[in-house]
Enzyme design. Sequence first.
Site, PDB file in Angstrom:
ATOM      1  N   GLY A  45      33.359  40.243  42.300  1.00  0.00           N
ATOM      2  CA  GLY A  45      33.098  39.967  40.888  1.00  0.00           C
ATOM      3  C   GLY A  45      32.860  38.511  40.522  1.00  0.00           C
ATOM      4  N   GLU A 100      38.278  33.578  39.728  1.00  0.00           N
ATOM      5  CA  GLU A 100      38.349  35.025  39.494  1.00  0.00           C
ATOM      6  C   GLU A 100      37.444  35.391  38.320  1.00  0.00           C
ATOM      7  OE1 GLU A 100      38.598  37.889  40.490  1.00  0.00           O
ATOM      8  OE2 GLU A 100      40.721  38.250  40.854  1.00  0.00           O
ATOM      9  N   ASP A 101      36.910  36.590  38.343  1.00  0.00           N
ATOM     10  CA  ASP A 101      36.053  36.987  37.218  1.00  0.00           C
ATOM     11  C   ASP A 101      36.868  37.543  36.055  1.00  0.00           C
ATOM     12  OD1 ASP A 101      36.623  39.118  38.961  1.00  0.00           O
ATOM     13  OD2 ASP A 101      35.006  40.327  38.152  1.00  0.00           O
ATOM     14  N   ASP A 104      43.233  41.339  34.581  1.00  0.00           N
ATOM     15  CA  ASP A 104      43.446  42.538  33.780  1.00  0.00           C
ATOM     16  C   ASP A 104      44.956  42.816  33.772  1.00  0.00           C
ATOM     17  OD1 ASP A 104      43.254  45.127  32.718  1.00  0.00           O
ATOM     18  OD2 ASP A 104      41.368  45.522  33.708  1.00  0.00           O
ATOM     19  N   PHE A 153      35.536  47.845  28.202  1.00  0.00           N
ATOM     20  CA  PHE A 153      34.987  48.020  29.549  1.00  0.00           C
ATOM     21  C   PHE A 153      33.799  47.084  29.710  1.00  0.00           C
ATOM     22  CE2 PHE A 153      34.972  51.333  33.035  1.00  0.00           C
ATOM     23  CZ  PHE A 153      34.373  50.481  33.932  1.00  0.00           C
ATOM     24  N   ARG A 166      26.183  44.157  38.190  1.00  0.00           N
ATOM     25  CA  ARG A 166      26.649  42.801  38.531  1.00  0.00           C
ATOM     26  C   ARG A 166      25.560  41.763  38.251  1.00  0.00           C
ATOM     27  NH1 ARG A 166      31.514  43.350  41.460  1.00  0.00           N
ATOM     28  NH2 ARG A 166      31.616  45.121  42.871  1.00  0.00           N
TER      29      ARG A 166
HETATM   30  C1  PRP Z   1      38.680  43.204  39.847  1.00  0.00           C
HETATM   31  C2  PRP Z   1      38.676  41.722  39.494  1.00  0.00           C
HETATM   32  C3  PRP Z   1      40.054  41.269  39.878  1.00  0.00           C
HETATM   33  C4  PRP Z   1      40.904  42.489  39.628  1.00  0.00           C
HETATM   34  C5  PRP Z   1      41.587  42.329  38.309  1.00  0.00           C
HETATM   35  O1  PRP Z   1      38.342  43.335  41.177  1.00  0.00           O
HETATM   36  O2  PRP Z   1      37.688  41.034  40.185  1.00  0.00           O
HETATM   37  O3  PRP Z   1      40.132  40.883  41.239  1.00  0.00           O
HETATM   38  O4  PRP Z   1      40.035  43.624  39.597  1.00  0.00           O
HETATM   39  O5  PRP Z   1      42.414  43.417  38.028  1.00  0.00           O
HETATM   40  P1  PRP Z   1      43.998  43.309  37.899  1.00  0.00           P
HETATM   41  O6  PRP Z   1      44.312  42.086  37.074  1.00  0.00           O
HETATM   42  O7  PRP Z   1      44.340  44.579  37.155  1.00  0.00           O
HETATM   43  O8  PRP Z   1      44.596  43.266  39.256  1.00  0.00           O
HETATM   44  P2  PRP Z   1      37.822  44.705  41.840  1.00  0.00           P
HETATM   45  O9  PRP Z   1      38.948  45.313  42.627  1.00  0.00           O
HETATM   46  O10 PRP Z   1      37.189  45.569  40.771  1.00  0.00           O
HETATM   47  O11 PRP Z   1      36.745  44.225  42.888  1.00  0.00           O
HETATM   48  P3  PRP Z   1      35.289  43.539  42.699  1.00  0.00           P
HETATM   49  O12 PRP Z   1      35.533  42.139  42.190  1.00  0.00           O
HETATM   50  O13 PRP Z   1      34.735  43.534  44.081  1.00  0.00           O
HETATM   51  O14 PRP Z   1      34.469  44.356  41.733  1.00  0.00           O
END
Ligand code: PRP
Length: 181
Positions: A45, A100-101, A104, A153, A166
């Site tokens: 991300g 980080e993107d 959550d 979302f 993306r």
């Molecule tokens: C997403 C995002 C963070 C994480 C955040 O990654 O990039 O790493 O989820 O969520 P949290 O705060 O609830 O832990 P994802 O697993 O979707 O992978 P990606 O970046 O490859 O899409």
Amino acid sequence: MVNAADIERVLIDEQQIAERIKEVAAQIDVDYQGKMPIVICILKGSLVFCADLIRAMKTPVTVEFMKVSSYGASTTSSGKLSVALDILSNIENQDVLIVEDIIDSGHTMAALTEMLRTRRPASLRIITLLDKPARRVAAVEADYTCFEIEDEFVIGYGLDYAEKYRDLPYVGILSRSVYEN
Ligand code: PRP
């Protein structure tokens, strides 16, 4: 080509993203004066954000990539971290900036920082493009946040739904019709 009906609306447009990154990059330049941090881009991300951020910064950096996910997390623990791809360099006594993107629940970042701290970096900071404080479970906060958002979302600018979107240049809200069918 993305179907326009998949996007409910643009939440943060290209210009807003670029302006905010410029502001935060300037702050990072002040904070890291005279240093050369190791930037860790968390895949997938953060790919787009990280590429723009390091080019907006004047601070010289080296770049590493990690692919991680957290599982088994509860309210009392950050859970286990699954590392699909680790960095190649030794971060001991180095300044580390995690890119980080989105934060959550915070489980990923809590587990990741816990793990990286065992490698004894000189400093460890987090920058996130997006923060969803309403969803937070693990006690973790970014040092630099570009945008705080509601519990929507979001996709685009690196963020996906089922690996799609993306490549959108903006952060958008995904239409319910895409994930409710
Ligand atoms: C997403 C995002 C963070 C994480 C955040 O990654 O990039 O790493 O989820 O969520 P949290 O705060 O609830 O832990 P994802 O697993 O979707 O992978 P990606 O970046 O490859 O899409």
